[in-house]
Write a protein that holds these residues in place. Sequence first.
Motif, PDB file in Angstrom:
ATOM      1  N   TYR A  31      73.208  78.295  55.290  1.00 28.32           N
ATOM      2  CA  TYR A  31      74.014  77.501  54.373  1.00 28.32           C
ATOM      3  C   TYR A  31      73.172  76.344  53.860  1.00 28.32           C
ATOM      4  O   TYR A  31      72.127  76.015  54.421  1.00 28.32           O
ATOM      5  CB  TYR A  31      75.297  76.996  55.046  1.00 28.32           C
ATOM      6  CG  TYR A  31      75.089  76.313  56.374  1.00 28.32           C
ATOM      7  CD1 TYR A  31      74.709  74.983  56.433  1.00 28.32           C
ATOM      8  CD2 TYR A  31      75.254  77.007  57.560  1.00 28.32           C
ATOM      9  CE1 TYR A  31      74.504  74.361  57.638  1.00 28.32           C
ATOM     10  CE2 TYR A  31      75.057  76.387  58.775  1.00 28.32           C
ATOM     11  CZ  TYR A  31      74.688  75.054  58.810  1.00 28.32           C
ATOM     12  OH  TYR A  31      74.487  74.445  60.002  1.00 28.32           O
ATOM     13  N   LEU A  32      73.625  75.755  52.777  1.00 25.56           N
ATOM     14  CA  LEU A  32      72.922  74.641  52.145  1.00 25.56           C
ATOM     15  C   LEU A  32      73.730  73.370  52.324  1.00 25.56           C
ATOM     16  O   LEU A  32      74.951  73.384  52.223  1.00 25.56           O
ATOM     17  CB  LEU A  32      72.738  74.915  50.649  1.00 25.56           C
ATOM     18  CG  LEU A  32      72.006  76.200  50.277  1.00 25.56           C
ATOM     19  CD1 LEU A  32      72.072  76.426  48.778  1.00 25.56           C
ATOM     20  CD2 LEU A  32      70.569  76.133  50.730  1.00 25.56           C
ATOM     21  N   LEU A  33      73.047  72.279  52.551  1.00 27.60           N
ATOM     22  CA  LEU A  33      73.669  70.965  52.598  1.00 27.60           C
ATOM     23  C   LEU A  33      73.375  70.260  51.268  1.00 27.60           C
ATOM     24  O   LEU A  33      72.551  70.746  50.491  1.00 27.60           O
ATOM     25  CB  LEU A  33      73.125  70.190  53.800  1.00 27.60           C
ATOM     26  CG  LEU A  33      73.422  70.850  55.152  1.00 27.60           C
ATOM     27  CD1 LEU A  33      72.704  70.117  56.271  1.00 27.60           C
ATOM     28  CD2 LEU A  33      74.910  70.914  55.417  1.00 27.60           C
ATOM     29  N   PRO A  34      74.043  69.141  50.977  1.00 23.24           N
ATOM     30  CA  PRO A  34      73.872  68.513  49.655  1.00 23.24           C
ATOM     31  C   PRO A  34      72.421  68.311  49.237  1.00 23.24           C
ATOM     32  O   PRO A  34      72.043  68.638  48.110  1.00 23.24           O
ATOM     33  CB  PRO A  34      74.608  67.180  49.800  1.00 23.24           C
ATOM     34  CG  PRO A  34      75.656  67.450  50.823  1.00 23.24           C
ATOM     35  CD  PRO A  34      75.029  68.421  51.793  1.00 23.24           C
ATOM     36  N   GLU A  35      71.599  67.799  50.122  1.00 23.95           N
ATOM     37  CA  GLU A  35      70.201  67.538  49.739  1.00 23.95           C
ATOM     38  C   GLU A  35      69.425  68.831  49.496  1.00 23.95           C
ATOM     39  O   GLU A  35      68.444  68.851  48.752  1.00 23.95           O
ATOM     40  CB  GLU A  35      69.495  66.665  50.776  1.00 23.95           C
ATOM     41  CG  GLU A  35      69.441  67.250  52.169  1.00 23.95           C
ATOM     42  CD  GLU A  35      70.617  66.869  53.051  1.00 23.95           C
ATOM     43  OE1 GLU A  35      70.517  67.108  54.259  1.00 23.95           O
ATOM     44  OE2 GLU A  35      71.632  66.357  52.557  1.00 23.95           O
ATOM     45  N   ASP A  36      69.846  69.935  50.080  1.00 23.78           N
ATOM     46  CA  ASP A  36      69.164  71.219  49.881  1.00 23.78           C
ATOM     47  C   ASP A  36      69.307  71.728  48.450  1.00 23.78           C
ATOM     48  O   ASP A  36      68.418  72.403  47.932  1.00 23.78           O
ATOM     49  CB  ASP A  36      69.720  72.282  50.835  1.00 23.78           C
ATOM     50  CG  ASP A  36      69.515  71.914  52.294  1.00 23.78           C
ATOM     51  OD1 ASP A  36      68.504  71.261  52.619  1.00 23.78           O
ATOM     52  OD2 ASP A  36      70.379  72.285  53.106  1.00 23.78           O
ATOM     53  N   LEU A  37      70.433  71.428  47.808  1.00 23.89           N
ATOM     54  CA  LEU A  37      70.663  71.943  46.455  1.00 23.89           C
ATOM     55  C   LEU A  37      69.660  71.401  45.454  1.00 23.89           C
ATOM     56  O   LEU A  37      69.383  72.028  44.446  1.00 23.89           O
ATOM     57  CB  LEU A  37      72.084  71.611  45.986  1.00 23.89           C
ATOM     58  CG  LEU A  37      73.177  72.458  46.606  1.00 23.89           C
ATOM     59  CD1 LEU A  37      74.539  72.006  46.109  1.00 23.89           C
ATOM     60  CD2 LEU A  37      72.978  73.918  46.272  1.00 23.89           C
ATOM     61  N   PHE A  38      69.100  70.227  45.716  1.00 22.20           N
ATOM     62  CA  PHE A  38      68.135  69.639  44.788  1.00 22.20           C
ATOM     63  C   PHE A  38      66.735  70.196  44.980  1.00 22.20           C
ATOM     64  O   PHE A  38      65.851  69.936  44.177  1.00 22.20           O
ATOM     65  CB  PHE A  38      68.120  68.122  44.950  1.00 22.20           C
ATOM     66  CG  PHE A  38      69.434  67.492  44.595  1.00 22.20           C
ATOM     67  CD1 PHE A  38      69.840  67.423  43.275  1.00 22.20           C
ATOM     68  CD2 PHE A  38      70.264  67.000  45.577  1.00 22.20           C
ATOM     69  CE1 PHE A  38      71.058  66.862  42.934  1.00 22.20           C
ATOM     70  CE2 PHE A  38      71.484  66.431  45.251  1.00 22.20           C
ATOM     71  CZ  PHE A  38      71.875  66.356  43.925  1.00 22.20           C
ATOM     72  N   ASN A  39      66.521  70.954  46.036  1.00 24.10           N
ATOM     73  CA  ASN A  39      65.196  71.495  46.333  1.00 24.10           C
ATOM     74  C   ASN A  39      65.089  72.996  46.104  1.00 24.10           C
ATOM     75  O   ASN A  39      64.093  73.597  46.478  1.00 24.10           O
ATOM     76  CB  ASN A  39      64.824  71.174  47.790  1.00 24.10           C
ATOM     77  CG  ASN A  39      64.719  69.691  48.028  1.00 24.10           C
ATOM     78  OD1 ASN A  39      64.208  68.956  47.186  1.00 24.10           O
ATOM     79  ND2 ASN A  39      65.222  69.233  49.152  1.00 24.10           N
ATOM     80  N   LEU A  40      66.104  73.604  45.503  1.00 21.12           N
ATOM     81  CA  LEU A  40      66.063  75.042  45.257  1.00 21.12           C
ATOM     82  C   LEU A  40      65.013  75.362  44.194  1.00 21.12           C
ATOM     83  O   LEU A  40      64.916  74.675  43.177  1.00 21.12           O
ATOM     84  CB  LEU A  40      67.427  75.543  44.783  1.00 21.12           C
ATOM     85  CG  LEU A  40      68.568  75.471  45.784  1.00 21.12           C
ATOM     86  CD1 LEU A  40      69.869  75.918  45.124  1.00 21.12           C
ATOM     87  CD2 LEU A  40      68.267  76.334  46.994  1.00 21.12           C
ATOM     88  N   LYS A  41      64.241  76.391  44.437  1.00 23.40           N
ATOM     89  CA  LYS A  41      63.241  76.830  43.454  1.00 23.40           C
ATOM     90  C   LYS A  41      63.891  77.626  42.324  1.00 23.40           C
ATOM     91  O   LYS A  41      63.394  77.669  41.216  1.00 23.40           O
ATOM     92  CB  LYS A  41      62.183  77.688  44.144  1.00 23.40           C
ATOM     93  CG  LYS A  41      61.491  77.004  45.294  1.00 23.40           C
ATOM     94  CD  LYS A  41      60.165  76.454  44.871  1.00 23.40           C
ATOM     95  CE  LYS A  41      59.378  75.962  46.058  1.00 23.40           C
ATOM     96  NZ  LYS A  41      59.462  74.542  46.252  1.00 23.40           N
TER      97      LYS A  41
END
Length: 75
Positions: A31-41
């Motif tokens: 799963y993704l947390l909020p900060e992960d969404l900004f690092n998606l390639k």
Amino acid sequence: IIMYTVLEMFIATGDKYRIPEEIKSLNRSEYLLPEDLFNLKKLPTDILILGSDKIGLELAQGHRRLGTHVTIIDS
């Protein structure tokens, strides 16, 4: 009981997120947390957001505007 199958999921459970222990399968899932969404390639084609707080809705709206199909689930 409603079952969902997703490739990517974002968790938005409030100002301070927590991983909902009531959802037993999350410990077996990525799963993704909020900060992960900004690092998606690459933008996901579909995303499931748990929680409809202000952060979750803002991120859902942004991803929808970029072309991602968004599903929001809240209690």
